[in-house]
Design an enzyme around this catalytic site. Structure first.
Site, PDB file in Angstrom:
ATOM      1  CD  GLU A   1      -6.950   6.830   5.489  1.00 29.01           C
ATOM      2  OE1 GLU A   1      -7.647   6.730   4.451  1.00 29.01           O
ATOM      3  OE2 GLU A   1      -5.801   7.312   5.493  1.00 29.01           O
TER       4      GLU A   1
ATOM      5  N   GLY B   1      -9.261   8.283  -1.629  1.00 30.90           N
ATOM      6  CA  GLY B   1      -9.799   9.632  -1.429  1.00 30.90           C
ATOM      7  C   GLY B   1     -10.583   9.732  -0.122  1.00 30.90           C
TER       8      GLY B   1
ATOM      9  CG  ASP C   1      -1.397   5.780   3.088  1.00 33.48           C
ATOM     10  OD1 ASP C   1      -1.822   5.346   2.002  1.00 33.48           O
ATOM     11  OD2 ASP C   1      -2.085   6.484   3.850  1.00 33.48           O
TER      12      ASP C   1
ATOM     13  CG  HIS D   1      -1.595   6.456  -2.328  1.00 33.37           C
ATOM     14  ND1 HIS D   1      -2.825   6.384  -2.935  1.00 33.37           N
ATOM     15  CD2 HIS D   1      -1.778   5.934  -1.078  1.00 33.37           C
ATOM     16  CE1 HIS D   1      -3.717   5.867  -2.104  1.00 33.37           C
ATOM     17  NE2 HIS D   1      -3.101   5.582  -0.964  1.00 33.37           N
TER      18      HIS D   1
ATOM     19  CG  HIS E   1      -1.973   1.040   1.202  1.00 30.25           C
ATOM     20  ND1 HIS E   1      -3.309   0.778   1.449  1.00 30.25           N
ATOM     21  CD2 HIS E   1      -1.913   2.383   0.961  1.00 30.25           C
ATOM     22  CE1 HIS E   1      -4.001   1.899   1.373  1.00 30.25           C
ATOM     23  NE2 HIS E   1      -3.159   2.890   1.080  1.00 30.25           N
TER      24      HIS E   1
HETATM   25  N1  ADE Z   1      -4.677   8.842  -1.186  1.00 29.29           N
HETATM   26  C1  ADE Z   1      -3.437   8.991  -0.737  1.00 29.29           C
HETATM   27  N2  ADE Z   1      -3.346   8.694   0.568  1.00 29.29           N
HETATM   28  C2  ADE Z   1      -4.604   8.324   0.953  1.00 29.29           C
HETATM   29  C3  ADE Z   1      -5.160   7.914   2.164  1.00 29.29           C
HETATM   30  N3  ADE Z   1      -4.416   7.784   3.272  1.00 29.29           N
HETATM   31  N4  ADE Z   1      -6.480   7.654   2.200  1.00 29.29           N
HETATM   32  C4  ADE Z   1      -7.233   7.768   1.103  1.00 29.29           C
HETATM   33  N5  ADE Z   1      -6.751   8.156  -0.079  1.00 29.29           N
HETATM   34  C5  ADE Z   1      -5.442   8.439  -0.165  1.00 29.29           C
HETATM   35 ZN    ZN Z   2      -3.675   4.841   0.938  1.00 25.84          ZN
END
Ligand code: ADE
Ligand code: ZN
Length: 377
Positions: free
Chosen positions: A223, A193, A312, A38, A36
């Site tokens: 989250e 998002g 993340d 991005h 995980h």
């Molecule tokens: N995009 C990047 N980081 C994120 C996160 N922690 N939660 C949701 N979307 C994301």
């Molecule tokens: Zn994420």
């Protein structure tokens, strides 16, 4: 197997835990698996600045790499997800040409090698990268080119995940793009998002398209919203893995004797071995947990949930896999055997084909941990 302490009391290597372990072993050197991260949350600050100059992007607050890194970190630490996500307009802002996307993807693989990561899945939303005139298929191709060139140079294996955005209405198109790009190395589909106010079941059509294609689903859930969001991700949308799932702790009661009483959802997730992609530092930044000490990762791991550690957004949250692993080891008193278990949890849960997962487990992960174990004796 024993080692000698300064006082000459033998301690079995398997009993070396927490700070005693991190004092003896640099966790950069154990094989790690990242599921995980991005792509647009992990750029190098200097790269952001160079790409901004190349593409005439005028939105950055500074052109000093250290000051820019600091600016991103401060922006991400405001205790809520919507503000955490604000920084991404600048990283996506400089990722609008094929060359920029290729470079960012290549550097991602180089960073993974530097961090001791053997296999990484990286995700992004192609819809945010078309303002320079690229089609979404061209966007994906450029990222794949960078990942492939990175793999050739550094040997890190990878998979790409396409994100749909919860607040947008084009998730079905994103799912179709992911399916179309499968042979390029796209391994799955995600929903990312802001979570509060954007329930996953609104995107059920996209997830059904993914399921009909025998493809794979992970969803950010739990989250910035509670168990309801996790439940929808699993039972409406068919998620095979969950991003974060931090708020699953709300479905677990701690009894006076310290044992955990699981609600129906938590029990299902435990029994079905649903992988939880946990991200400690990012959760602190977005307010998903009040402090790292209180993060439910430790209790989930102890209870046998299939958890793994993730970054993340390395730039936004100023983190690496080595940092997350070291932090978890010290906070939750983990041993090398625990770290191997977490790494195997991640590798077993990857969207890469079974044969590739087995190969990585037996040719890279197990030998890497055996070497680390031997280095402690
Ligand atoms: N995009 C990047 N980081 C994120 C996160 N922690 N939660 C949701 N979307 C994301
Ligand atoms: Zn994420």
């Amino acid at each position: 197997m024993v080692l000698n302490t300064p006082m000459n009391h033998p301690i079995p290597v398997d009993h070396l835990r927490g700070k005693d372990l991190t004092a003896r072993l640099n966790l950069r050197d154990i094989p790690k698996v990242l599921l995980h991260e991005h792509l647009d949350g992990g750029l190098r600050p200097a790269t952001v600045i160079e790409l901004a100059a190349e593409q005439g992007y005028a939105g950055l607050p500074t052109t000093d790499p250290e000051a820019l890194a600091d600016w991103f970190h401060r922006g991400a630490q405001r205790g809520n997800l919507p503000e955490y996500l604000e920084g991404f307009q600048h990283t996506t802002g400089v990722m609008q040409t094929a060359d920029a996307l290729e470079r960012v993807a290549f550097e991602f693989i180089e960073d993974m090698a530097e961090d001791g990561v053997a296999y990484a899945e990286v995700r992004f939303a192609p819809v945010f990268h078309t303002s320079g005139g690229l089609t979404q298929d061209e966007v994906v191709q450029a990222v794949v080119n960078g990942l492939r060139r990175g793999e050739k140079s550094f040997g890190v294996r990878w998979g790409l995940i396409i994100c749909a955005m919860r607040h947008l209405k084009d998730s079905l198109e994103a799912a179709e793009l992911a399916i179309r790009c499968r042979d390029l190395g796209v391994v799955g589909f995600d929903l990312a998002g802001g979570e509060d106010g954007f329930p996953p079941k609104k995107h059920v059509e996209a997830f059904q398209a993914i399921e009909r294609a025998n493809f794979y689903i992970t969803i950010h859930a739990g989250e910035a919203y509670g168990p309801e969001s996790i439940w929808q991700a699993l039972q409406y949308c068919g998620a095979h893995r969950l991003g974060h799932a931090t708020r699953l702790r709300d479905d677990i009661e701690i009894l006076p004797d310290g044992t955990m009483k699981l609600g129906r959802l938590a029990q299902y997730i435990l029994d079905r071995r649903v992988p939880l992609e946990m991200c400690l530092i990012s959760n602190l930044h977005t307010g998903a947990c009040a402090s790292l000490e209180e993060h439910p990762f430790g209790m989930f791991f102890q209870r046998g949930f299939r958890v793994c550690l993730n970054t993340d957004d390395r730039l936004m949250s100023d983190t690496t896999m080595t940092k997350e692993t070291t932090l978890a080891t010290e906070l939750f008193d983990l041993s090398l055997a625990d770290l191997e278990k977490l790494t195997l949890n991640a590798m077993k849960s990857a969207f890469a084909p079974f044969d590739e997962r087995i190969k990585l487990i037996y040719q890279t992960i197990k030998p890497g941990f055996a070497k680390a174990h031997a280095s402690l004796m």
